[in-house]
Design an enzyme around this catalytic site. Sequence first.
Site, mmCIF file in Angstrom:
data_model
loop_
_atom_site.group_PDB
_atom_site.id
_atom_site.type_symbol
_atom_site.label_atom_id
_atom_site.label_comp_id
_atom_site.label_asym_id
_atom_site.label_seq_id
_atom_site.Cartn_x
_atom_site.Cartn_y
_atom_site.Cartn_z
ATOM 1 N N VAL A 29 0.819 -1.221 0.000
ATOM 2 C CA VAL A 29 0.000 0.000 0.000
ATOM 3 C C VAL A 29 0.847 1.263 0.000
ATOM 4 C CG1 VAL A 29 -1.980 -1.098 1.111
ATOM 5 C CG2 VAL A 29 -0.223 -0.030 2.529
ATOM 6 N N GLY A 30 2.138 1.152 0.292
ATOM 7 C CA GLY A 30 2.960 2.357 0.298
ATOM 8 C C GLY A 30 4.408 2.051 0.589
ATOM 9 N N MET A 31 5.273 2.923 0.094
ATOM 10 C CA MET A 31 6.713 2.795 0.324
ATOM 11 C C MET A 31 7.250 4.133 0.784
ATOM 12 S SD MET A 31 9.661 1.087 0.125
ATOM 13 C CE MET A 31 9.715 -0.240 -1.083
ATOM 14 N N GLY A 32 7.991 4.131 1.891
ATOM 15 C CA GLY A 32 8.611 5.347 2.382
ATOM 16 C C GLY A 32 10.114 5.207 2.392
ATOM 17 N N GLY A 35 10.791 2.364 5.067
ATOM 18 C CA GLY A 35 10.106 1.092 5.142
ATOM 19 C C GLY A 35 9.009 0.936 4.110
ATOM 20 N N LEU A 36 8.593 -0.323 3.949
ATOM 21 C CA LEU A 36 7.503 -0.688 3.050
ATOM 22 C C LEU A 36 6.289 -1.042 3.897
ATOM 23 C CD1 LEU A 36 6.425 -1.566 0.208
ATOM 24 C CD2 LEU A 36 7.399 -3.821 0.685
ATOM 25 N N VAL A 37 5.097 -0.591 3.466
ATOM 26 C CA VAL A 37 3.862 -0.853 4.191
ATOM 27 C C VAL A 37 2.959 -1.734 3.337
ATOM 28 C CG1 VAL A 37 1.850 0.137 5.333
ATOM 29 C CG2 VAL A 37 4.031 1.368 5.370
ATOM 30 N N ASP A 144 7.047 16.508 10.994
ATOM 31 C CA ASP A 144 6.948 16.102 9.586
ATOM 32 C C ASP A 144 5.496 15.940 9.164
ATOM 33 O OD1 ASP A 144 8.043 15.494 7.105
ATOM 34 O OD2 ASP A 144 8.112 13.349 7.506
#
Length: 387
Positions: A29-32, A35-37, A144
């Site tokens: 669902v997402g990558m930051g 980390g990866l979610v 942030d």
Amino acid sequence: MVSDGEFTRTQIFGTVFEITNRYTDLNPVGMGAFGLVCSAIDKLTGQNVAVKKIMKPFSTSVLAKRTYRELKLLKHLRHENLITLDDIFLSPLEDIYFVTELQGTDLHRLLTSRPLEKQFIQYFTYQILRGLKYVHSAGVIHRDLKPSNILINENCDLKICDFGLARIQDPQMTGYVSTRYYRAPEIMLTWQKYDTEVDLWSVGCILSEMIEGKPLFPGKDHVHQFSIITELLGSPPPDVIETICSENTLRFVQSLPHRDPIPFSERFAQCSHVEPEAIDLLAKMLIFDPKKRISALDALSHPYMEPYHDPTDEPVCEVKFDWSFNDADLPVDTWRVMMYSEILDFHQIIGAGANGTTQEQMAQIQQEGIQAPSSQYQQTNQEQKVE
């Protein structure tokens, strides 16, 4: 997909996800940056959850400290408008996974899909401020805040996430941390002194983006960012300029041509779909001088928040967050022991018991003679910069 006892290993976007068998049906669902979610189903509860893998948390002492800080904050901060930590575990590969409730989307995705109606703008702003009041009362600054860190579900319940960059309230705060569009000018101007007011500036930027559907200050770089801020707010007042610590920054600001501020009522004159009170609150958030910027507590009492404001249902944190570890300069192995200890403590608190792998790893490093630090941490003159 490979099963190894209590853990299942699979590849997602080229990243190995190694999670306990309690969680199934992984979907990215997402990558930051850190980390990866993935979404997953918790077989124990039947609920959809978000599983965040922290990439290589023990590769450096800086990353280990950042992960430890985020874990401590997630354990301490418990509020309806903050993301809640439901589970945490270490995999056999020594990756760390945070499990939280799954929200359907985030504000960034929502803003790119369609304009927001005024009632949603108002309700989302209220929930952000309600969460921030609690965070600030704990002695914590988020640092942030941005639309992608504001999670929203199908019921329009809002939760603030990503406390990896959060810091203690400290008059000598340092460094660039937040995404540029939402960064308070005092961070750009001084790199030194800032407090909870930086979060209120970010909320102002987010509120403006909800109103107009686009970022208010889309700077291409730091110089351009500051320049477009002055186009709206005018030149910074002398008492703000006096706080600039960097000689290079001071010379840059003094070299800029004088600009008069544009009244917010004029700048947002075309935004007839929102109440005038919204623009008034916006003007109280986006002020050069942080000492004159409205607080989360006072913003909740602003007329724009009147439909939702309830002083009896806007709690504060009863215990200040313990930042005693934050100036510690410790080796990775010590942060690892401290992390394992926090994970075991978390599982004892929720009554679930830590997974066996964590207990075995804890026993192993204790046998190797690596001891957790005493309450007196090794101090440094300045915290290592976390980007």
